[in-house]
Design an enzyme around this catalytic site. Structure first.
Site, PDB file in Angstrom:
ATOM      1  N   ASP A  63     -13.441 -74.728 -27.740  1.00 55.64           N
ATOM      2  CA  ASP A  63     -14.785 -75.035 -28.211  1.00 55.64           C
ATOM      3  C   ASP A  63     -15.848 -74.350 -27.351  1.00 55.64           C
ATOM      4  O   ASP A  63     -16.238 -74.863 -26.297  1.00 55.64           O
ATOM      5  CB  ASP A  63     -15.009 -76.553 -28.198  1.00 55.64           C
ATOM      6  CG  ASP A  63     -16.375 -76.923 -28.751  1.00 55.64           C
ATOM      7  OD1 ASP A  63     -16.705 -78.119 -28.785  1.00 55.64           O
ATOM      8  OD2 ASP A  63     -17.118 -76.005 -29.150  1.00 55.64           O
TER       9      ASP A  63
ATOM     10  N   ASP B  90     -20.701 -71.659 -31.782  1.00 55.13           N
ATOM     11  CA  ASP B  90     -19.947 -72.881 -31.537  1.00 55.13           C
ATOM     12  C   ASP B  90     -18.623 -72.885 -32.295  1.00 55.13           C
ATOM     13  O   ASP B  90     -18.587 -73.188 -33.490  1.00 55.13           O
ATOM     14  CB  ASP B  90     -20.811 -74.077 -31.972  1.00 55.13           C
ATOM     15  CG  ASP B  90     -20.090 -75.387 -31.770  1.00 55.13           C
ATOM     16  OD1 ASP B  90     -20.533 -76.397 -32.333  1.00 55.13           O
ATOM     17  OD2 ASP B  90     -19.079 -75.395 -31.045  1.00 55.13           O
TER      18      ASP B  90
HETATM   19  O1  46J Z   1     -19.181 -82.189 -31.782  1.00 59.82           O
HETATM   20  C1  46J Z   1     -18.381 -81.691 -31.037  1.00 59.82           C
HETATM   21  C2  46J Z   1     -18.760 -80.509 -30.191  1.00 59.82           C
HETATM   22  C3  46J Z   1     -20.093 -80.747 -29.523  1.00 59.82           C
HETATM   23  C4  46J Z   1     -20.525 -79.523 -28.762  1.00 59.82           C
HETATM   24  C5  46J Z   1     -20.490 -78.316 -29.656  1.00 59.82           C
HETATM   25  N1  46J Z   1     -19.195 -78.120 -30.250  1.00 59.82           N
HETATM   26  C6  46J Z   1     -18.781 -79.272 -31.061  1.00 59.82           C
HETATM   27  N2  46J Z   1     -17.159 -82.173 -30.895  1.00 59.82           N
HETATM   28  C7  46J Z   1     -16.172 -81.522 -30.056  1.00 59.82           C
HETATM   29  C8  46J Z   1     -14.930 -81.276 -30.852  1.00 59.82           C
HETATM   30  C9  46J Z   1     -14.435 -82.550 -31.476  1.00 59.82           C
HETATM   31  C10 46J Z   1     -15.499 -83.144 -32.356  1.00 59.82           C
HETATM   32  C11 46J Z   1     -16.757 -83.377 -31.601  1.00 59.82           C
END
Ligand code: 46J
Length: 329
Positions: free
Chosen positions: A217, A32
């Protein structure tokens, strides 16, 4: 040395799983680039949460050491999350090895993680400033590995319904067409963030998104873009509707979807293939399909997830904080 692992898509390309060896135990995990914690399903978890998963057992690892008094708690933008204790162990990803890597042992995980039995934890590859371990924040695998890598880079080669790869310490130029276009990232937020202020739908005119920002991402399934981009895009798709019931834009599965080009840092227009924007059927008959491009909040941070990675080979350079992109080979 370098490391290379497969990146295998779950059914429907919902996420990509790669083998990680922790203290000699190999576990499939979700890499991730949008977060910075390495946490794993493990034998400390309640049995009901462990069910169906590969669970790391710290007691049978001869190299695991508990990090006394350390804990983590992470919440993701999609509402999921995990929390627990922390130790260190030897982590080997396809040959790239870090001794004393912080390994976060979840003692609680949200239901979506429990239900997704193909995934047994996440390897966070964003910047270490986002790591949630307390009282002393710890480094990501990439941050710990970087000094021992021939070049300070990891790459993502994710494919639609096919096995791709993550590679550490090497850029495999057989995996992309032409040369990589490099863009500086702004690491202030802790993400692999860059400006994205122009876009084009199909063969249409280039349009502006003043002040647009986006992150790369790998842990986000879809592509979350400004409503102005999303509206411009689906205005070119016959039968596209904002379907509140399913929670996003749907269209007839037979629709001809245009490509979408988005600006990466002002240096490169990344083309996302239209057929990758046809993400999945929402009905049993396969008549109505859910879009891989969906709207975020106006003026908010855009999240370029796996829908983009399926069209673009991406290199993440932690040496000079830049991102390189090129169409897949
Ligand atoms: O939590 C996340 C993602 C969820 C899926 C997995 N990657 C991280 N965000 C995206 C980027 C901005 C903050 C929130």
């Amino acid at each position: 040395g370098t490391g290379v692992v497969t990146a295998t898509p779950e059914q429907g390309d919902v996420e990509y799983l790669s083998p990680v060896t922790i203290g000699g135990q190999t576990i499939n995990m979700d890499f991730d680039s949008g977060s910075s914690d390495l946490w794993v399903f493990n034998t400390e978890l309640a049995a009901g949460s462990q069910a169906g998963h590969s669970n790391f057992n710290p007691e049978t690892s001869t190299t695991f050491q508990l990090l006394q008094g350390a804990s983590f708690e992470i919440s993701y933008g999609d509402g999921s999350g995990a929390a627990g204790n922390v130790g260190t162990d030897t982590v080997n990803i396809g040959g790239a090895t870090v001794t004393n890597q912080a390994v976060e042992l979840a003692t609680a995980v949200s239901s979506s993680f429990v239900q997704d039995t193909q995934s047994n934890g996440l390897v966070g590859l964003a910047f270490s400033k986002l790591n949630t371990i307390k009282p002393v924040q710890q480094k990501t695998f990439f941050d710990n590995a970087i000094a021992t890598l021939p070049i300070p880079v990891f790459t993502a080669d994710l494919r639609h319904a096919a096995v791709g790869a993550y590679e550490f310490g090497n850029i495999d130029s057989t995996k992309f067409n032409g040369s990589l276009s490099w863009t500086d990232v702004n690491a202030t937020s802790g993400f692999w963030q860059f400006s994205s202020q122009q876009f084009a739908v199909g063969t249409g005119p280039t349009m502006n998104l003043a002040g647009g920002q986006a992150i790369a991402d790998t842990g986000t399934t879809l592509m979350i873009a400004d409503p102005s981009i999303v509206n411009a895009y689906y205005s070119q798709v016959q039968g596209a509707v904002n379907n509140e019931t399913v929670g996003g834009v749907t269209f007839p599965c037979a629709a001809q979807l245009p490509d979408l080009a988005v600006d990466i840092g002002g240096n490169y227009m990344a083309t996302v293939r239209g057929d990758d924007i046809n993400f999945s059927p929402v009905d049993a008959a396969g008549t109505t399909c859910f879009g891989g491009l969906q709207a975020g909040t106006a003026g908010g941070l855009q999240i370029y997830g796996d829908i983009m990675f399926k069209s673009q080979f991406v290199a993440f350079n932690g040496g000079n904080n830049s991102i390189g992109m090129a169409p897949h080979q």
